[in-house]
Design an enzyme around this catalytic site. Structure first.
Site, PDB file in Angstrom:
ATOM      1  N   GLY A  46      56.047  40.735  20.970  1.00 29.62           N
ATOM      2  CA  GLY A  46      54.798  40.412  20.281  1.00 29.62           C
ATOM      3  C   GLY A  46      54.485  41.467  19.245  1.00 29.62           C
ATOM      4  O   GLY A  46      55.078  42.565  19.254  1.00 29.62           O
ATOM      5  N   GLN A  51      49.004  46.582  14.021  1.00 36.16           N
ATOM      6  CA  GLN A  51      50.096  47.543  14.256  1.00 36.16           C
ATOM      7  C   GLN A  51      50.900  47.835  12.991  1.00 36.16           C
ATOM      8  O   GLN A  51      51.624  48.819  12.931  1.00 36.16           O
ATOM      9  CB  GLN A  51      51.040  47.018  15.349  1.00 36.16           C
ATOM     10  CG  GLN A  51      50.388  46.950  16.714  1.00 36.16           C
ATOM     11  CD  GLN A  51      51.306  46.323  17.735  1.00 36.16           C
ATOM     12  OE1 GLN A  51      51.372  45.109  17.849  1.00 36.16           O
ATOM     13  NE2 GLN A  51      52.051  47.136  18.472  1.00 36.16           N
ATOM     14  N   CYS A  91      54.491  48.753  24.586  1.00 34.73           N
ATOM     15  CA  CYS A  91      53.845  48.550  23.281  1.00 34.73           C
ATOM     16  C   CYS A  91      54.694  49.237  22.213  1.00 34.73           C
ATOM     17  O   CYS A  91      55.087  50.398  22.386  1.00 34.73           O
ATOM     18  CB  CYS A  91      52.435  49.148  23.298  1.00 34.73           C
ATOM     19  SG  CYS A  91      51.549  48.905  21.753  1.00 34.73           S
ATOM     20  N   LEU A  92      54.948  48.511  21.135  1.00 38.79           N
ATOM     21  CA  LEU A  92      55.758  49.086  20.058  1.00 38.79           C
ATOM     22  C   LEU A  92      55.038  50.250  19.385  1.00 38.79           C
ATOM     23  O   LEU A  92      55.672  51.075  18.731  1.00 38.79           O
ATOM     24  CB  LEU A  92      56.100  47.991  19.027  1.00 38.79           C
ATOM     25  CG  LEU A  92      56.915  46.823  19.603  1.00 38.79           C
ATOM     26  CD1 LEU A  92      57.078  45.726  18.555  1.00 38.79           C
ATOM     27  CD2 LEU A  92      58.263  47.295  20.107  1.00 38.79           C
ATOM     28  N   HIS A 133      47.106  41.318  25.299  1.00 37.15           N
ATOM     29  CA  HIS A 133      47.509  42.635  24.768  1.00 37.15           C
ATOM     30  C   HIS A 133      47.406  42.634  23.233  1.00 37.15           C
ATOM     31  O   HIS A 133      46.856  43.568  22.642  1.00 37.15           O
ATOM     32  CB  HIS A 133      48.950  42.896  25.232  1.00 37.15           C
ATOM     33  CG  HIS A 133      49.589  44.139  24.696  1.00 37.15           C
ATOM     34  ND1 HIS A 133      49.945  45.203  25.491  1.00 37.15           N
ATOM     35  CD2 HIS A 133      49.979  44.492  23.432  1.00 37.15           C
ATOM     36  CE1 HIS A 133      50.498  46.157  24.757  1.00 37.15           C
ATOM     37  NE2 HIS A 133      50.534  45.741  23.495  1.00 37.15           N
ATOM     38  N   GLU A 134      47.899  41.558  22.597  1.00 36.52           N
ATOM     39  CA  GLU A 134      47.880  41.500  21.123  1.00 36.52           C
ATOM     40  C   GLU A 134      46.450  41.313  20.608  1.00 36.52           C
ATOM     41  O   GLU A 134      46.077  41.886  19.576  1.00 36.52           O
ATOM     42  CB  GLU A 134      48.796  40.381  20.607  1.00 36.52           C
ATOM     43  CG  GLU A 134      50.247  40.457  21.060  1.00 36.52           C
ATOM     44  CD  GLU A 134      50.926  41.789  20.797  1.00 36.52           C
ATOM     45  OE1 GLU A 134      50.462  42.561  19.933  1.00 36.52           O
ATOM     46  OE2 GLU A 134      51.925  42.081  21.496  1.00 36.52           O
ATOM     47  N   HIS A 137      44.787  44.546  20.379  1.00 38.32           N
ATOM     48  CA  HIS A 137      45.126  45.276  19.144  1.00 38.32           C
ATOM     49  C   HIS A 137      44.175  44.863  18.013  1.00 38.32           C
ATOM     50  O   HIS A 137      43.717  45.707  17.236  1.00 38.32           O
ATOM     51  CB  HIS A 137      46.565  44.983  18.713  1.00 38.32           C
ATOM     52  CG  HIS A 137      47.608  45.812  19.400  1.00 38.32           C
ATOM     53  ND1 HIS A 137      47.607  47.187  19.383  1.00 38.32           N
ATOM     54  CD2 HIS A 137      48.712  45.451  20.111  1.00 38.32           C
ATOM     55  CE1 HIS A 137      48.660  47.636  20.054  1.00 38.32           C
ATOM     56  NE2 HIS A 137      49.349  46.600  20.522  1.00 38.32           N
TER      57      HIS A 137
END
Ligand code: K1U
Ligand code: ZN
Length: 167
Positions: A46, A51, A91-92, A133-134, A137
Protein backbone atom coordinates in the site's frame (compact mmCIF):
# COMPACT_ATOMS: atom_id res chain seq x y z
CA UNK A 1 5.83 6.97 -15.08
CA UNK A 2 8.12 8.01 -12.23
CA UNK A 3 9.43 6.58 -9.00
CA UNK A 4 8.65 9.04 -6.21
CA UNK A 5 10.85 9.52 -3.12
CA UNK A 6 9.20 8.17 0.06
CA UNK A 7 9.33 10.33 3.21
CA UNK A 8 10.81 8.62 6.26
CA UNK A 9 9.59 8.94 9.85
CA UNK A 10 10.05 11.24 11.80
CA UNK A 11 9.80 13.68 8.86
CA UNK A 12 7.32 16.39 9.90
CA UNK A 13 5.65 16.27 6.46
CA UNK A 14 4.19 12.87 7.40
CA UNK A 15 2.02 14.76 9.91
CA UNK A 16 0.24 16.96 7.36
CA UNK A 17 -3.48 16.35 6.89
CA UNK A 18 -4.35 15.59 3.24
CA UNK A 19 -7.01 17.64 1.47
CA UNK A 20 -9.87 15.99 -0.44
CA UNK A 21 -9.31 15.69 -4.19
CA UNK A 22 -11.57 18.19 -5.99
CA UNK A 23 -11.41 16.96 -9.57
CA UNK A 24 -10.32 13.42 -10.53
CA UNK A 25 -8.45 14.50 -13.64
CA UNK A 26 -5.35 13.50 -15.63
CA UNK A 27 -3.02 14.97 -12.96
CA UNK A 28 -4.56 12.70 -10.32
CA UNK A 29 -4.47 9.69 -12.69
CA UNK A 30 -0.74 10.37 -13.29
CA UNK A 31 -0.21 10.59 -9.51
CA UNK A 32 -1.99 7.20 -9.13
CA UNK A 33 0.29 5.63 -11.79
CA UNK A 34 3.43 7.07 -10.14
CA UNK A 35 2.31 5.94 -6.67
CA UNK A 36 1.58 2.43 -7.98
CA UNK A 37 5.02 2.21 -9.59
CA UNK A 38 6.63 3.45 -6.36
CA UNK A 39 4.67 0.95 -4.22
CA UNK A 40 5.52 -2.00 -6.52
CA UNK A 41 9.21 -1.03 -6.63
CA UNK A 42 9.58 -0.54 -2.85
CA UNK A 43 8.09 -3.24 -2.57
CA UNK A 44 4.96 -2.59 -0.53
CA UNK A 45 1.31 -3.56 -0.43
CA UNK A 46 0.00 0.00 0.00
CA UNK A 47 0.98 3.64 -0.28
CA UNK A 48 -0.70 6.92 0.69
CA UNK A 49 -0.01 10.18 -1.19
CA UNK A 50 1.23 11.75 2.07
CA UNK A 51 4.20 9.36 1.99
CA UNK A 52 5.35 10.86 -1.33
CA UNK A 53 4.82 14.42 -0.05
CA UNK A 54 1.54 14.95 -1.92
CA UNK A 55 -1.10 16.07 0.58
CA UNK A 56 -4.24 14.94 -1.22
CA UNK A 57 -6.50 12.01 -0.34
CA UNK A 58 -5.19 9.28 -2.66
CA UNK A 59 -4.29 5.69 -1.69
CA UNK A 60 -3.11 2.71 -3.74
CA UNK A 61 -3.19 -0.91 -2.48
CA UNK A 62 -2.33 -4.25 -4.09
CA UNK A 63 -2.52 -7.36 -1.92
CA UNK A 64 -2.29 -9.84 -4.79
CA UNK A 65 0.68 -12.21 -5.10
CA UNK A 66 0.74 -11.52 -8.84
CA UNK A 67 0.94 -7.74 -8.19
CA UNK A 68 -1.67 -7.01 -10.84
CA UNK A 69 -4.76 -6.10 -8.75
CA UNK A 70 -4.31 -2.43 -8.04
CA UNK A 71 -7.00 -0.87 -5.86
CA UNK A 72 -7.30 2.92 -5.89
CA UNK A 73 -9.06 4.89 -3.16
CA UNK A 74 -9.63 8.61 -3.68
CA UNK A 75 -11.32 10.61 -0.88
CA UNK A 76 -11.92 7.42 1.16
CA UNK A 77 -14.34 7.43 4.09
CA UNK A 78 -14.93 4.61 6.60
CA UNK A 79 -18.69 4.25 7.03
CA UNK A 80 -18.72 1.42 9.56
CA UNK A 81 -16.21 -0.50 11.71
CA UNK A 82 -16.69 -3.76 13.60
CA UNK A 83 -14.61 -5.84 15.98
CA UNK A 84 -10.95 -5.63 16.84
CA UNK A 85 -7.89 -7.49 15.61
CA UNK A 86 -4.18 -7.34 16.30
CA UNK A 87 -1.94 -7.29 13.25
CA UNK A 88 1.78 -6.92 12.78
CA UNK A 89 2.22 -3.87 10.55
CA UNK A 90 5.09 -2.47 8.54
CA UNK A 91 5.43 0.87 6.77
CA UNK A 92 7.55 2.06 3.87
CA UNK A 93 8.07 5.31 5.80
CA UNK A 94 9.42 3.38 8.82
CA UNK A 95 11.76 0.91 7.10
CA UNK A 96 12.67 -2.29 8.92
CA UNK A 97 10.21 -1.78 11.81
CA UNK A 98 7.31 -4.21 12.34
CA UNK A 99 5.01 -3.76 15.33
CA UNK A 100 1.61 -5.05 16.42
CA UNK A 101 -1.31 -2.60 16.22
CA UNK A 102 -4.97 -3.13 17.18
CA UNK A 103 -7.55 -1.95 14.64
CA UNK A 104 -11.11 -2.75 13.54
CA UNK A 105 -11.17 -6.19 11.89
CA UNK A 106 -14.06 -5.35 9.54
CA UNK A 107 -14.86 -2.08 7.80
CA UNK A 108 -17.25 -0.72 5.21
CA UNK A 109 -15.63 2.08 3.23
CA UNK A 110 -16.58 4.41 0.42
CA UNK A 111 -14.21 6.06 -2.07
CA UNK A 112 -13.83 7.12 -5.70
CA UNK A 113 -11.75 5.21 -8.24
CA UNK A 114 -9.37 6.78 -10.78
CA UNK A 115 -12.27 7.18 -13.24
CA UNK A 116 -14.23 9.20 -10.70
CA UNK A 117 -16.72 6.39 -9.98
CA UNK A 118 -17.90 6.18 -6.37
CA UNK A 119 -17.80 2.66 -4.86
CA UNK A 120 -18.35 1.02 -1.50
CA UNK A 121 -16.41 -1.98 -0.26
CA UNK A 122 -16.50 -4.30 2.72
CA UNK A 123 -13.11 -5.50 3.90
CA UNK A 124 -11.66 -7.70 6.61
CA UNK A 125 -8.24 -9.14 7.44
CA UNK A 126 -5.20 -7.58 5.78
CA UNK A 127 -7.23 -5.40 3.40
CA UNK A 128 -9.13 -3.81 6.31
CA UNK A 129 -5.84 -3.25 8.18
CA UNK A 130 -4.14 -1.79 5.12
CA UNK A 131 -7.00 0.62 4.31
CA UNK A 132 -7.00 1.88 7.93
CA UNK A 133 -3.18 2.20 7.95
CA UNK A 134 -3.20 4.20 4.68
CA UNK A 135 -6.13 6.37 5.79
CA UNK A 136 -4.17 7.18 8.95
CA UNK A 137 -1.35 8.47 6.70
CA UNK A 138 -3.86 10.84 5.04
CA UNK A 139 -4.70 12.15 8.52
CA UNK A 140 -1.01 12.69 9.27
CA UNK A 141 -0.73 9.67 11.56
CA UNK A 142 2.02 7.02 11.35
CA UNK A 143 1.40 3.53 12.81
CA UNK A 144 4.24 3.80 15.36
CA UNK A 145 2.26 6.60 17.05
CA UNK A 146 -0.04 3.88 18.46
CA UNK A 147 2.96 2.58 20.44
CA UNK A 148 4.32 3.82 23.78
CA UNK A 149 6.54 6.95 23.84
CA UNK A 150 9.44 4.73 24.90
CA UNK A 151 8.98 2.43 21.88
CA UNK A 152 8.64 5.45 19.57
CA UNK A 153 11.89 6.98 20.78
CA UNK A 154 13.69 3.62 20.45
CA UNK A 155 12.39 3.36 16.86
CA UNK A 156 13.56 6.90 16.01
CA UNK A 157 17.01 6.09 17.45
CA UNK A 158 17.19 2.85 15.42
CA UNK A 159 16.12 4.60 12.19
CA UNK A 160 18.73 7.35 12.72
CA UNK A 161 21.41 4.70 13.34
CA UNK A 162 20.40 2.85 10.15
CA UNK A 163 20.48 6.14 8.19
CA UNK A 164 24.00 6.93 9.46
CA UNK A 165 25.14 3.41 8.48
CA UNK A 166 23.71 3.87 4.98
CA UNK A 167 25.76 7.06 4.37
O1 K1U B 1 1.85 2.40 4.15
C1 K1U B 1 2.85 1.80 3.83
O2 K1U B 1 3.95 2.25 4.07
C2 K1U B 1 2.77 0.47 3.12
C3 K1U B 1 2.75 -0.72 4.06
C4 K1U B 1 1.32 -1.21 4.17
C5 K1U B 1 0.99 -2.10 5.32
C6 K1U B 1 1.67 -3.28 5.57
C7 K1U B 1 1.31 -4.09 6.61
C8 K1U B 1 0.25 -3.76 7.42
C9 K1U B 1 -0.42 -2.58 7.19
C10 K1U B 1 -0.05 -1.75 6.13
C11 K1U B 1 3.67 -1.78 3.46
O3 K1U B 1 3.48 -2.20 2.38
S1 K1U B 1 4.98 -2.35 4.44
C12 K1U B 1 5.73 -3.63 3.42
C13 K1U B 1 4.94 -4.88 3.41
O4 K1U B 1 4.07 -5.10 4.22
C14 K1U B 1 5.22 -5.90 2.36
C15 K1U B 1 6.20 -5.74 1.44
C16 K1U B 1 6.43 -6.72 0.47
C17 K1U B 1 5.68 -7.86 0.43
C18 K1U B 1 4.70 -8.04 1.37
C19 K1U B 1 4.45 -7.06 2.33
ZN1 ZN C 1 2.66 3.30 6.16
Amino acid sequence: MALLPILHYPDERLHRVAAPVGDINDRIRQLVRDMAETMYAAPGIGLAATQVDVHEQVIVIDLSETRDRLQVFINPVILERRGEAEFEEGCLSVPGIYETVTRANWIRAEAFDAQGQRFTLEADGLLAVCIQHEMDHLQGRVFVEYLSRLKQSRIVAKLKKNQRRAL
